[in-house]
Design a protein around this motif. Structure first.
Motif, mmCIF file in Angstrom:
data_model
loop_
_atom_site.group_PDB
_atom_site.id
_atom_site.type_symbol
_atom_site.label_atom_id
_atom_site.label_comp_id
_atom_site.label_asym_id
_atom_site.label_seq_id
_atom_site.Cartn_x
_atom_site.Cartn_y
_atom_site.Cartn_z
ATOM 1 N N THR A 1 -13.155 45.582 17.978
ATOM 2 C CA THR A 1 -13.370 44.218 18.435
ATOM 3 C C THR A 1 -12.888 43.240 17.369
ATOM 4 N N SER B 1 -15.501 53.118 28.406
ATOM 5 C CA SER B 1 -15.265 53.961 27.228
ATOM 6 C C SER B 1 -16.485 54.820 26.918
ATOM 7 N N ILE C 1 -18.907 50.223 15.857
ATOM 8 C CA ILE C 1 -18.235 48.946 16.087
ATOM 9 C C ILE C 1 -17.506 48.578 14.808
ATOM 10 N N ASP D 1 -15.881 48.461 27.869
ATOM 11 C CA ASP D 1 -16.868 49.019 26.944
ATOM 12 C C ASP D 1 -17.676 50.094 27.654
ATOM 13 N N ALA E 1 -22.768 49.775 25.899
ATOM 14 C CA ALA E 1 -21.920 50.955 25.731
ATOM 15 C C ALA E 1 -22.506 51.907 24.701
ATOM 16 N N LEU F 1 -15.540 51.296 19.086
ATOM 17 C CA LEU F 1 -15.361 50.070 19.843
ATOM 18 C C LEU F 1 -14.696 49.055 18.919
ATOM 19 N N GLY G 1 -15.913 41.202 28.198
ATOM 20 C CA GLY G 1 -17.072 41.655 27.436
ATOM 21 C C GLY G 1 -17.510 40.691 26.369
ATOM 22 N N THR H 1 -22.111 43.739 25.762
ATOM 23 C CA THR H 1 -21.523 44.913 26.412
ATOM 24 C C THR H 1 -21.311 46.046 25.413
ATOM 25 N N LYS H 2 -21.128 45.703 24.142
ATOM 26 C CA LYS H 2 -21.004 46.743 23.111
ATOM 27 C C LYS H 2 -22.330 47.485 22.956
ATOM 28 N N LYS I 1 -11.667 52.478 21.860
ATOM 29 C CA LYS I 1 -11.559 51.449 22.899
ATOM 30 C C LYS I 1 -11.022 50.154 22.308
#
Length: 501
Positions: free
Chosen positions: A192, A176, A257, A173, A244, A190, A236, A240-241, A32
């Motif tokens: 970021t 995904s 992450i 997030d 998710a 994820l 996000g 939000t991570k 994502k």
């Protein structure tokens, strides 16, 4: 009655998508990218170097036998550049118009980059409404399966042009994570602007500490600050991570992450965890033995969220995270205690229902709610609460045999003496001569609050469950005229379980 067998012909076959052990070849990987990783926050220009690095990483993963899905934000950001606007409009229709303008250009950009490697891609636009119907959900799952088996890289985004608040995923997030659940992915990455989860925002606090491994998201929330917001273009942030990761790990997906600035680290992260998996499989089984990370493989910066050892089944995951609840079923303490046990199968008897809120049809998702006193003064006996629920009735009229264990009948001669943690509805009466009268405790002087503890799929509509509440399941047919199931709600997934005493 709703169960997986009803959709046996539509369910994805595990061997087609599969879930080998994380780190082993032929994994399904979802990556994502947020808007801030795709589009410059200041100029709204696409970040071509990042996109190219992602494409090269995906091509490398595919060369190793992995199947890859991209979840790509950025449509509104690209639309801003195309229309020479400085910021997102405030109106929903304005945002939807920009999404329509930008989505075509965004997918064309991805197609051009992947085309340099002759890698076919597919655009998949989803809303929560698209997959709220079970058949349509399974059709989407099968489409993903076919695309992956054809060697195509699906590129997923929310269909912002038609989404409204009631059917939005909220952010990519969450999208995904749900996509990972749909395809039974092995990994969700994820990407970021930071290289992992920290105790505080590392861009503002030099004392922030990186967290390498998370085994319990509930516990980690008490140890980290997630107050950071997303970019001006995105929706996000770190919170939000975590949401998710919670959705994905519940369904057995290893969630990571890591930084979008170095997407090639995905390769090293998979290799690192692959080596751990291989080492663990050959390590001594002694409970006192400890496994150290192999010294030959450097650990790339990232935070890994370990998957649940007992992941949710597909239909329970769909019920819990994909559907928008159409109503509410209020249950008593006994039902809550029973549903908290795995052996309950997530099925709710009518005896445990004390109220129905809203109008919903059979087959729709409902919230499962308990009521409890605000001051917490009432304390129930868990075993007695369970016994009352499983008996299917709290009190019977003279001549009707009780279903309670003999040892407990003396404890409930008068239900006024019961101290339950949930206020209960009284006087649910069957419309025949052989009536069962259900008297339940309620305290008009007590202040109560409602707490959502889970979600499930209704087997009957709201009006029917209203008539059935508090009754033994054997009276379903004579109350509403038919009986498709002994349970009023199935596939219940509890987010808050009852505390065992």
């Amino acid at each position: 009655m709703i169960n997986d067998n009803d959709y046996a012909g539509l369910l994805p076959v595990d061997r087609d998508i599969g879930r080998p052990r994380p780190g082993i070849a032929n994994c399904v990987i979802v990556i994502k990218l947020g808007t801030s990783s795709i589009v410059s926050e200041k100029t709204h220009q696409p970040l071509l170097s990042t996109l190219a690095a992602v494409v090269e990483t995906v091509i490398h993963l595919r060369s190793q036998g992995h199947k890859v899905i991209l979840v790509s934000s950025g449509a509104i950001g690209v639309g801003l550049k195309r229309m020479n606007l400085e910021s997102k409009p405030k109106s929903l229709s304005g945002k939807q118009a920009l999404a329509a303008i930008g989505q075509g250009r965004l997918i064309a950009l991805w197609d051009n980059l992947f085309g340099q490697f002759e890698q076919p891609i597919a655009q998949v636009l989803l809303t929560r409404g698209d997959i709220s119907d079970r058949t349509r959900y399974l059709n989407a799952v099968n489409t993903f399966r076919e695309l992956l088996n054809m060697g195509v890289v699906p590129i997923v985004n929310e269909n912002d042009t038609i989404s409204v608040s009631e059917i939005k995923f909220g952010d990519n997030d969450t999208l995904s994570a749900i996509t990972s659940s749909m395809v039974q992915a092995d990994y969700l990455f994820l990407l970021t602007d930071v290289d992992g989860l920290y105790t505080t925002n590392p861009r503002k606090d030099p004392a922030a500490k990186a967290i390498q491994t998370v085994t319990s998201i509930a516990d980690i929330r008490t140890k980290v600050s997630t107050s950071t917001l997303g970019s001006s273009l995105g929706t996000g942030g770190m919170e939000t991570k975590l949401i998710a990761a919670e959705i994905a790990t519940e369904t057995g997906v290893t969630t990571v992450i890591t930084s979008s600035k170095k997407p090639e680290n995905i390769l090293g992260i998979i290799d690192y965890h692959s080596s751990l998996t291989i080492a663990a499989s050959s390590a001594p089984t002694s409970p006192t033995s400890k496994l150290a990370a192999p010294s030959t493989i450097e650990r790339p910066p990232h935070t890994v969220f370990e998957p649940s050892p007992s992941p949710l089944r597909d239909i329970k995951s769909w019920t819990s995270h994909t559907l928008f609840p159409s109503g509410t079923v209020v249950i008593d303490a006994g039902a809550h205690h029973v549903l908290s046990r795995r052996e309950s199968g997530g099925r709710l008897l009518p005896a445990g229902v004390v109220d129905v809120i809203g109008a919903f049809a059979s087959g729709q998702a409902v919230r499962i709610v308990i009521r409890r006193p605000v001051n917490g003064s009432h304390q129930e006996d868990p075993e007695l609460a369970r016994a009352v629920y499983l008996s299917g009735m709290a009190m019977t009229r003279a001549g009707t045999p009780t279903l309670l264990p003999t040892s407990m009948t003396s404890s409930i001669t008068s239900l006024d003496s019961l101290s339950m943690s949930t206020p209960l509805v009284s006087n649910s009466v069957l419309p025949d001569d052989d009536q069962v009268l259900v008297d339940r405790v309620k305290d008009g002087n007590e202040a109560w609050e409602e707490l959502e503890v889970g979600r499930g799929l209704a087997n009957y509509n709201s009006a029917q469950i209203e008539k059935l509440k508090g009754l033994n399941s054997s009276y379903i047919a004579q109350t509403i005229g038919y009986s498709d199931s002994d349970y009023v709600v199935e596939n219940c997934v509890l987010r808050i379980k009852a505390i065992e005493h």
